[in-house]
Write an enzyme that holds these catalytic residues in place. Structure first.
Site, PDB file in Angstrom:
ATOM      1  N   ALA A   1       0.811  -1.213   0.000  1.00 12.88           N
ATOM      2  CA  ALA A   1       0.000   0.000   0.000  1.00 12.88           C
ATOM      3  C   ALA A   1       0.846   1.266   0.000  1.00 12.88           C
ATOM      4  O   ALA A   1       0.380   2.322  -0.421  1.00 12.88           O
ATOM      5  CB  ALA A   1      -0.925   0.013   1.218  1.00 12.88           C
ATOM      6  N   LYS A   2       2.067   1.184   0.513  1.00 11.62           N
ATOM      7  CA  LYS A   2       3.002   2.321   0.566  1.00 11.62           C
ATOM      8  C   LYS A   2       2.356   3.551   1.186  1.00 11.62           C
ATOM      9  O   LYS A   2       2.513   4.671   0.701  1.00 11.62           O
ATOM     10  CB  LYS A   2       3.561   2.638  -0.831  1.00 11.62           C
ATOM     11  CG  LYS A   2       4.345   1.481  -1.451  1.00 11.62           C
ATOM     12  CD  LYS A   2       4.916   1.856  -2.801  1.00 11.62           C
ATOM     13  CE  LYS A   2       5.722   0.713  -3.399  1.00 11.62           C
ATOM     14  NZ  LYS A   2       4.877  -0.416  -3.837  1.00 11.62           N
ATOM     15  N   ARG A   3       1.639   3.337   2.267  1.00 10.83           N
ATOM     16  CA  ARG A   3       0.980   4.439   2.952  1.00 10.83           C
ATOM     17  C   ARG A   3       2.014   5.344   3.614  1.00 10.83           C
ATOM     18  O   ARG A   3       3.103   4.897   4.002  1.00 10.83           O
ATOM     19  CB  ARG A   3       0.022   3.910   4.011  1.00 10.83           C
ATOM     20  CG  ARG A   3      -1.118   3.035   3.499  1.00 10.83           C
ATOM     21  CD  ARG A   3      -1.965   3.735   2.477  1.00 10.83           C
ATOM     22  NE  ARG A   3      -3.235   3.037   2.252  1.00 10.83           N
ATOM     23  CZ  ARG A   3      -3.995   3.203   1.190  1.00 10.83           C
ATOM     24  NH1 ARG A   3      -3.612   4.031   0.233  1.00 10.83           N
ATOM     25  NH2 ARG A   3      -5.139   2.546   1.062  1.00 10.83           N
TER      26      ARG A   3
END
Length: 271
Positions: A94-96
């Site tokens: 997700a690379k939040r």
């Protein structure tokens, strides 16, 4: 079971450092699958069943589902992996990266809604942007460190006042002050084996998620040499398109199985 324990068990059980990335693109599905009203789930489930014996993890990329309003399908797919292939960790890609209450909601999304075992995060807002994820102590927190894309060097290779590059600083923090639960890992791209070796020297046996060995052209031999631990583990080598789309006909799952086995075996020859 904690993420790192699941990962270590999967490394040994399947004799594998391979992670299959689930990046389903309906335009690349076989025609027979595209016609199905549940195409995303059917395609991913077939790939999962075909490759599960050859992987140490699965990594669904959230954008490939949310772009098609298919977040519920992603929930089903992760539940399917847990039910049909227990013990294989699921990494939500997700690379939040956000702060405060927003970060808390992203953590809840990853670990409560999707039931992922680990999630990828962008650490460049600092520790308070990743701290909420540690409220789920058994879950993996995988931080972007040295990414595989050419533009990663724009920032990640910058030197600080003491000559330490930004990606090195991230690695040191992840292995030290930030690793509150012992469940941290790092993303380091296969296209930069010298930096993989540098990160390994900084973080000891910490797991490294390494994208780029498939369609992106990362060299397996150089990657394994640079990143493996003394025991021959420590790596989660991701391949997505090269396995998902190894076949274009109705035998796509069988083709994916062959590609996964061949990739796993190629990795093992270098260990």
């Amino acid at each position: 079971m904690r993420f790192t324990e699941m990962l270590a068990a999967a490394w040994q059980k399947n004799d594998s450092l391979l992670c299959v990335g689930l990046d389903p693109d309906p335009e690349q599905f076989p025609a027979s699958v595209r016609k199905s009203p549940d195409a995303l789930f059917e395609f991913c489930a077939a790939i999962i069943d075909a490759t599960a014996h050859f992987v140490c993890a699965f990594k669904p990329q959230i954008a490939y589902f949310s772009a098609y309003r298919a977040e519920e399908t992603l929930e089903r797919i992760i539940a399917y992996i847990h039910a049909r292939h227990p013990g294989i960790p699921v990494i939500l890609d997700a690379k939040r990266g956000d702060i405060g209450s927003t970060a808390k909601q992203y953590a809840r999304e990853a670990f409560m809604r999707y039931q992922a075992d680990a999630v990828t995060l962008n650490p460049y807002l600092g520790f308070d942007s990743i701290e909420p994820y540690f409220d789920y102590p058994g879950k993996g927190v995988i931080l972007l460190c040295r990414t595989s894309n050419p533009g990663g060097s724009d920032l990640q290779f910058m030197e600080g006042t003491e000559g330490e590059r930004l990606f090195e600083r991230v690695a040191r923090l992840a292995a030290g002050a930030w690793n509150k639960t012992g469940q941290c890992a790092l993303v380091v791209g296969a296209t930069f084996p010298a930096e993989i070796a540098r990160v390994r020297s900084l973080v000891g046996d910490m797991p490294l998620l390494v994208p780029g060995i498939g369609a992106q052209g990362g060299d397996i031999a150089a990657t394994v040499k640079a990143g493996k631990t003394a025991a021959g583990y420590g790596l989660i080598l991701n391949s997505s398109r090269a396995i998902l789309y190894a076949g274009q006909g109705n035998d796509y799952a069988a083709a994916a199985r062959i590609a996964a086995q061949q990739t796993r075996d190629s990795i093992n020859r270098e260990r």
